[in-house]
Design a protein around this motif. Sequence first.
Motif, PDB file in Angstrom:
ATOM      1  N   ASP B 176       0.923  -1.276  -0.119  1.00 44.85           N
ATOM      2  CA  ASP B 176       0.085  -0.018   0.002  1.00 44.85           C
ATOM      3  C   ASP B 176       0.609   1.308   0.118  1.00 44.85           C
ATOM      4  O   ASP B 176       0.687   2.391   0.574  1.00 44.85           O
ATOM      5  CB  ASP B 176      -0.954   0.135   1.335  1.00 44.85           C
ATOM      6  CG  ASP B 176      -2.043  -1.187   0.993  1.00 44.85           C
ATOM      7  OD1 ASP B 176      -1.910  -1.888   0.013  1.00 44.85           O
ATOM      8  OD2 ASP B 176      -2.498  -1.230   2.195  1.00 44.85           O
ATOM      9  N   VAL B 179      -0.336   5.554  -3.397  1.00 48.29           N
ATOM     10  CA  VAL B 179      -1.836   5.745  -3.384  1.00 48.29           C
ATOM     11  C   VAL B 179      -2.091   6.878  -4.361  1.00 48.29           C
ATOM     12  O   VAL B 179      -1.365   7.543  -4.936  1.00 48.29           O
ATOM     13  CB  VAL B 179      -2.144   6.353  -1.951  1.00 48.29           C
ATOM     14  CG1 VAL B 179      -2.199   5.044  -1.026  1.00 48.29           C
ATOM     15  CG2 VAL B 179      -1.296   7.270  -1.585  1.00 48.29           C
ATOM     16  N   THR B 214      -6.456   1.792  -1.762  1.00 52.40           N
ATOM     17  CA  THR B 214      -5.087   1.239  -1.740  1.00 52.40           C
ATOM     18  C   THR B 214      -5.112  -0.179  -2.247  1.00 52.40           C
ATOM     19  O   THR B 214      -6.019  -0.609  -2.553  1.00 52.40           O
ATOM     20  CB  THR B 214      -4.591   1.066  -0.089  1.00 52.40           C
ATOM     21  OG1 THR B 214      -5.636   0.253   0.561  1.00 52.40           O
ATOM     22  CG2 THR B 214      -4.727   2.511   0.404  1.00 52.40           C
TER      23      THR B 214
END
Lengths: 332, 306, 386
Positions: B176, B179, B214
Amino acid sequence: MTLPPLAQAAIAAFIVLNAVILMVAYVTLLERKFAARMQSRIGPYYVGWPHGWLQPIADALKLMLKEDVVPAAADRWVYNLAPIAFLVPCVLIFATIPFAPGLGVADLNIGILFFLAVSALEIVGLFMGGWGSNNKYALISAMRAVNQIISYDLPFIFTALVPVVLAGSMQLSEIVSAQTGLFGWFVFRAWGLGVLALLAYLVATIAAENRVPFDILEAESELVAGFRVEYSGMKFALIQLGEYAHILGTSFLGALLFLGGWLGPGPAWLGPIWFLLKAIFVFLLITWVRWSFVRIRVDQILAISWKLLLPLSIVLLMAAAFAVAWSGGARV
Amino acid sequence: MSDFMGGLSKPPEPPTRSEPSRGVRGRTRETRDGPRGPESVTGFGTGTQRGGGSVAVLRDGAKGFWGETLQLARAVGRTMGVTFKNLVARKPVTVMYPDVRRQYPDRFRGVLALTYDKETGEENCIGCRLCEYICPPQVIKVEMLKAKERNWAKHFTLELYSCEFCELCVQVCPTDAIVMLKTFELATSDRRELLLDKDRLHALGLEHEHSWATGTRLRDMQAPPKAARGEGHRDGATRGEAAVTAPAAAAKPAGTAALAGAGSAEESATPAPAAKADGPSTAEAVKTAAAPPAAPGEVKTKETAE
Amino acid sequence: MDTEARKVVEMGWGGNERLVMNMGPQHPSAHGVFRAILTLEGETVVAVDAVIGYLHRCHEKLGETLTYVQYPTIASKTDYVAAMTSELAYVLAVEHLGKFEVPKRAQYLRVIAAELQRIASHCLWLGTWCLDIGGALGGGATIFLYAIREREDVLDLFEALTGARLLYGFHQVGGTRYDVPAGWDKQVRETIDRIERRLDEYEAMLEDNAFFLVRTQGVGVISPELAQEVGISGPLIRGSGIDFDLRRWAPYSSYEDFDFRVPVETAGDCYARYRVRMVEFRESITIVRQALDGLPEGPISSRPGVKSVGQVRVPKGEGYARVEGARGEVGCCIVADGSPKPYRMKWRGASFSNLAILPHILPGCKIADVVAIMGSIDPVFGEVDR
């Protein structure tokens, strides 16, 4: 000491000319805001915050600073003269409009004839621009212009003559003074003829000024910008100015012929303001039509003129004349 | 319609099932016999044009002068009524953008940024280059820095001027790290300012609000139920031999049976995946070329057809 | 096969003052970059030579260089006005090749997206068409802005769904990439209700309007025979009296579950095409309502979320999928060689095929009709040139 008449006329013309230019500038702003609200937009806002009060001036400055491009193959003389030839008659029509009793450049005794004759002259500039640009779009546009002006000046003149017949005079101030009294405006008189004449006048005006739905000579989806496609900078601004001056002039004339000019409640000095408000009302009507309809095709425009509007205006004129004759010259 | 693109699961019915279009608000519009001839010229319309058909004010036949004039007046009234309604009754929909901003939705796909771990404050990016591989316009360049505990991105550059904001890089990111932001203001006087390096990307991530997506969230949203997921990896047969996912190793066993297809003459005898799954869920209007030798020719016909 | 109907119309005008005028590639009504070389006889068009290719971006070659995972995000750039359509065609072709199942929920979501996209696309068509026939400085602009106002509402829905307003990347092989966010259902219903009400206003502005009728009725008539010979599709062919709608003929993505009508008009002129599209507006709205009502629970994708670039592989073979886009039949042909990328990819653009009708119907029109006809064909040049 009094000034010689020539100087007096020059001063009056200077004042009127500048007033017209200022009015035209702000009429464009009015139209833009009006159209914007009609289209769920806001319109000019930030220049002269809020609501774009300085937008017309900014536009004028911008156009002055633009590069002046002349097409290489253009007929230079014709091309350069066209904006002036177009602008002069459009501004000249204001010469004969009295804004209040005695307030005007020249209250001719054939005022309306002068107005109609001069306003028809704009076609010369239009055609010069279309021809001199040496551009196919412009050329087609110029040809359309000639067609359209010929077709629509006739109903325009005939409908404008209805109040003349009713008032018995060609002098514009006389026409106004014939409309005094409660419901004395020509739009309310002559058993409904006045309303019809006003409507016909509006349609003919829209067409004679090349506004949507009759703007086939500008027709930007077909001919890009029509006769002024090659103009830029200040020349373009002159053409634009002329166009709006013409619209404003015919709005004033419409207010004068049908809506009683400067007549209205209140003291005499309110007269010009009433006149202006009425002219703006006519202008907004035209604008409203403009932003509501789609353009029609050249052959259909000619058909509407020759098959509907011209017979209608002739009938109206004859009916008005008959009404006057029948009542023996009394008010109808 | 030629049939080469056919292979429709059911043979198309001839186009006779013509229903009259449903009129609006009760106005039914019947279908007519054919294109109107050039003779129906009425009213203000002008004469016949060749090829272009004719012009008539009203399709429903002549109404006469007064009828048409009335119709015209009514039309003018209704049209101007609509514009007048908008003039007085509706507020402008304009958003005065630099001063006022509308509410951007949670999933807004805006400028890309890199993130820090919220607890440790470390960079999330491990330099695995998955985003670099998947980026369709190839705007991401990553260099990995190998380390003991975890890896790092040595360089991470993103050419935002070529980015198409497809969110695939966000989707594949295992940590993640990358983004999207709820901002889109890219205007700059110098294109080089849109060549973002690692520090700039991290700074952007701190500066602006992140959008919802994400990598983990996107993959979770798309994930089929557990059983189906396993099936997707191994058990391709139930779904027609070839549902094969990324690791090429998994592709092999299932593939060999099904990988008969157009192109190679050696394998041409192998029949293509057999019967189409008949459920309503499969796409009917598609077809696999059954006979490979015919395939190139078919492609050609399609091209000429267009 | 040059039948009577297919013949390019030739005008036997005796005049000798022909004028060759370029309309485009830079022209207000070129709808992008289209160049029509018109031969005029006065105001009348006697011949047209259409030049395309100004927006060519090697899209089919791109399709060969990008994997099945990557390309759906770019497929939307062929027809950028109705981006969902081409994405759907591509993933349908891949799914057919790979025999991938699509969960019911994903199919319904695809239908919702496709129908909302049709509404959005028709909004833009209505606006730009009226802009063409009505003038950017007149009533056309008014309708254009109204239509854009409605289109923006639909784009807001897409933005809430996928995060993007123009190029969505909503579809992926095996399902969709995004599930419905919270509250989206309500937002969609409100929007389509509002659009349905506003459609009445457009009809009030156009349908009763004699100015509009004289510009559209009897203009650009396409006979059914010509329509079939040239191979037009979508609202054009339905406006010519042929009931051809892939959603009905060859239902894909659960279209057979929905109850809708296919509008057919027989006149074949611009007005007929207008009517067809206006009814389609409403039919799309009913389909969206039905799909929202019946939206099943479950996964949105039969395949795990994309984790790597070569995740989707399909066996060797050739697949063709076609969907009914806003402009007609959008087809995607994929020749797969077993690798994660197609060996060859080919689009069948609806606009491209529809545009081929121009030389058959333009000669004999006035200049003003040219733009009206162009607008009623509703080409998107991203799809024509690819």
